[in-house]
Scaffold this motif. Structure first.
Motif, PDB file in Angstrom:
ATOM      1  N   VAL A 231      -2.982  -6.675 -11.755  1.00  0.00           N
ATOM      2  CA  VAL A 231      -2.321  -7.159 -10.542  1.00  0.00           C
ATOM      3  C   VAL A 231      -0.866  -7.517 -10.809  1.00  0.00           C
ATOM      4  CG1 VAL A 231      -4.422  -7.959  -9.384  1.00  0.00           C
ATOM      5  CG2 VAL A 231      -3.197  -9.511 -10.923  1.00  0.00           C
ATOM      6  N   GLY A 232      -0.486  -7.600 -12.072  1.00  0.00           N
ATOM      7  CA  GLY A 232       0.904  -7.856 -12.431  1.00  0.00           C
ATOM      8  C   GLY A 232       1.405  -9.219 -11.993  1.00  0.00           C
ATOM      9  N   THR A 233       2.708  -9.305 -11.896  1.00  0.00           N
ATOM     10  CA  THR A 233       3.398 -10.527 -11.467  1.00  0.00           C
ATOM     11  C   THR A 233       4.446 -10.139 -10.428  1.00  0.00           C
ATOM     12  OG1 THR A 233       5.186 -10.298 -13.076  1.00  0.00           O
ATOM     13  CG2 THR A 233       3.201 -11.495 -13.813  1.00  0.00           C
TER      14      THR A 233
ATOM     15  N   ARG B  61      -6.032  -0.599  -5.556  1.00  0.00           N
ATOM     16  CA  ARG B  61      -5.573   0.090  -6.757  1.00  0.00           C
ATOM     17  C   ARG B  61      -4.235   0.757  -6.452  1.00  0.00           C
ATOM     18  NH1 ARG B  61      -8.915   0.426 -10.686  1.00  0.00           N
ATOM     19  NH2 ARG B  61     -10.775   0.221  -9.452  1.00  0.00           N
ATOM     20  N   GLY B  62      -3.312   0.632  -7.334  1.00  0.00           N
ATOM     21  CA  GLY B  62      -2.012   1.268  -7.161  1.00  0.00           C
ATOM     22  C   GLY B  62      -1.687   2.157  -8.339  1.00  0.00           C
TER      23      GLY B  62
ATOM     24  N   HIS C  54       8.839  -2.458  -9.602  1.00  0.00           N
ATOM     25  CA  HIS C  54       8.305  -1.303  -8.871  1.00  0.00           C
ATOM     26  C   HIS C  54       9.094  -1.043  -7.585  1.00  0.00           C
ATOM     27  CE1 HIS C  54       5.435   1.780  -7.977  1.00  0.00           C
ATOM     28  NE2 HIS C  54       5.038   1.193  -6.865  1.00  0.00           N
ATOM     29  N   ILE C  55       9.429  -2.088  -6.851  1.00  0.00           N
ATOM     30  CA  ILE C  55      10.208  -1.909  -5.617  1.00  0.00           C
ATOM     31  C   ILE C  55      11.555  -1.274  -5.939  1.00  0.00           C
ATOM     32  CG2 ILE C  55      11.494  -3.116  -3.805  1.00  0.00           C
ATOM     33  CD1 ILE C  55       9.112  -5.064  -3.607  1.00  0.00           C
ATOM     34  N   GLN C  56      12.240  -1.769  -6.961  1.00  0.00           N
ATOM     35  CA  GLN C  56      13.545  -1.204  -7.314  1.00  0.00           C
ATOM     36  C   GLN C  56      13.431   0.270  -7.669  1.00  0.00           C
ATOM     37  OE1 GLN C  56      14.759  -3.974 -10.356  1.00  0.00           O
ATOM     38  NE2 GLN C  56      15.880  -5.242  -8.889  1.00  0.00           N
ATOM     39  N   ALA C  57      12.423   0.632  -8.470  1.00  0.00           N
ATOM     40  CA  ALA C  57      12.225   2.038  -8.838  1.00  0.00           C
ATOM     41  C   ALA C  57      11.893   2.880  -7.609  1.00  0.00           C
ATOM     42  CB  ALA C  57      11.117   2.155  -9.888  1.00  0.00           C
ATOM     43  N   TRP C  58      11.046   2.363  -6.731  1.00  0.00           N
ATOM     44  CA  TRP C  58      10.636   3.092  -5.525  1.00  0.00           C
ATOM     45  C   TRP C  58      11.833   3.293  -4.598  1.00  0.00           C
ATOM     46  CZ3 TRP C  58      10.459   2.647  -0.264  1.00  0.00           C
ATOM     47  CH2 TRP C  58       9.593   3.511   0.415  1.00  0.00           C
ATOM     48  N   MET C  59      12.639   2.249  -4.437  1.00  0.00           N
ATOM     49  CA  MET C  59      13.814   2.347  -3.563  1.00  0.00           C
ATOM     50  C   MET C  59      14.821   3.357  -4.132  1.00  0.00           C
ATOM     51  SD  MET C  59      13.280   0.313  -0.910  1.00  0.00           S
ATOM     52  CE  MET C  59      14.614  -0.624  -0.179  1.00  0.00           C
ATOM     53  N   ARG C  60      15.040   3.338  -5.446  1.00  0.00           N
ATOM     54  CA  ARG C  60      15.938   4.326  -6.075  1.00  0.00           C
ATOM     55  C   ARG C  60      15.410   5.744  -5.851  1.00  0.00           C
ATOM     56  NH1 ARG C  60      16.211   0.589 -10.232  1.00  0.00           N
ATOM     57  NH2 ARG C  60      14.586   1.688 -11.385  1.00  0.00           N
ATOM     58  N   LYS C  61      14.118   5.932  -6.103  1.00  0.00           N
ATOM     59  CA  LYS C  61      13.489   7.252  -5.961  1.00  0.00           C
ATOM     60  C   LYS C  61      13.618   7.780  -4.531  1.00  0.00           C
ATOM     61  CE  LYS C  61       8.919   9.344  -6.117  1.00  0.00           C
ATOM     62  NZ  LYS C  61       7.511   9.017  -6.219  1.00  0.00           N
ATOM     63  N   ASN C  62      13.609   6.865  -3.577  1.00  0.00           N
ATOM     64  CA  ASN C  62      13.658   7.258  -2.169  1.00  0.00           C
ATOM     65  C   ASN C  62      15.055   7.137  -1.556  1.00  0.00           C
ATOM     66  OD1 ASN C  62      10.774   7.912  -1.196  1.00  0.00           O
ATOM     67  ND2 ASN C  62      10.555   6.182  -2.580  1.00  0.00           N
ATOM     68  N   GLY C  63      16.068   6.973  -2.401  1.00  0.00           N
ATOM     69  CA  GLY C  63      17.450   6.968  -1.928  1.00  0.00           C
ATOM     70  C   GLY C  63      17.835   5.751  -1.115  1.00  0.00           C
TER      71      GLY C  63
ATOM     72  N   LYS D   8       0.832  -1.207   0.000  1.00  0.00           N
ATOM     73  CA  LYS D   8       0.000   0.000   0.000  1.00  0.00           C
ATOM     74  C   LYS D   8       0.869   1.259   0.000  1.00  0.00           C
ATOM     75  CE  LYS D   8      -3.994  -2.058   2.304  1.00  0.00           C
ATOM     76  NZ  LYS D   8      -4.803  -2.092   3.534  1.00  0.00           N
ATOM     77  N   ARG D   9       1.930   1.233   0.781  1.00  0.00           N
ATOM     78  CA  ARG D   9       2.839   2.380   0.878  1.00  0.00           C
ATOM     79  C   ARG D   9       3.456   2.724  -0.477  1.00  0.00           C
ATOM     80  NH1 ARG D   9       8.172   2.475   4.799  1.00  0.00           N
ATOM     81  NH2 ARG D   9       9.102   4.379   3.977  1.00  0.00           N
ATOM     82  N   ILE D  10       3.880   1.700  -1.214  1.00  0.00           N
ATOM     83  CA  ILE D  10       4.529   1.953  -2.508  1.00  0.00           C
ATOM     84  C   ILE D  10       3.518   2.015  -3.650  1.00  0.00           C
ATOM     85  CG2 ILE D  10       6.692   0.935  -1.719  1.00  0.00           C
ATOM     86  CD1 ILE D  10       6.081  -1.493  -3.526  1.00  0.00           C
TER      87      ILE D  10
END
Length: 141
Positions: free
Chosen positions: A82-84, A51-52, A91-100, A37-39
């Motif tokens: 819902v993706g895979t 929904r994301g 998405h996690i990799q992009a989110w982690m990069r975006k958030n340093g 939910k956070r990401i």
């Protein structure tokens, strides 16, 4: 808590992290759902669609679409994404990069933030396949 506070908490833990430290951390199912939910990653769990904002990069992840489909399922007469597991990783990799935090695992990040949902010293191995959507994994665990 910002990432500076996260790093300070990780450094202050009583036991130093050996190389591969994230391999012995575990996260509860509640922690997984809160993080999804956070990401803002879309998922279907217990009949409820969350929904994301994630959208599959059609060009970069064309192989995922070719091998496993478009990532949509039917839900109450609608087609929802819902993706895979591969989408989730993307998405996690992009989110982690975006958030340093690209040098951390999700568990390291959450532990550093003081999450009660992450623990050290897990001794269980959870097998999984990336081709399924995350809600399927959560419902069958």
């Amino acid at each position: 808590m910002g990432l500076v506070g996260c790093w300070q908490r990780l450094r202050a833990l009583p036991e130093p992290f050996p190389e591969g430290r994230h391999l012995r951390m575990g996260i509860s199912m509640q922690g997984v759902v809160k993080f999804l939910k956070r990401i803002e990653f879309p998922f279907l769990l217990d009949g409820v669609y969350h929904r994301g904002t994630y959208k599959r990069d059609a060009e970069r992840l064309a192989w995922v679409t070719q091998e496993y489909g478009r990532g949509f399922v039917e839900h109450h007469g609608d087609e929802v994404f819902v993706g895979t597991g591969y989408d989730l990783i993307d998405h996690i990799q992009a989110w982690m990069r975006k958030n340093g935090a690209s040098e951390l695992s999700v568990c390291e990040l959450l532990l550093g933030e003081g999450s009660p949902h992450v623990k050290m010293g897990c001794t269980m191995f959870q097998s999984h396949q990336q081709k399924f959507h995350v809600g399927k994994f959560l419902e069958e665990t």
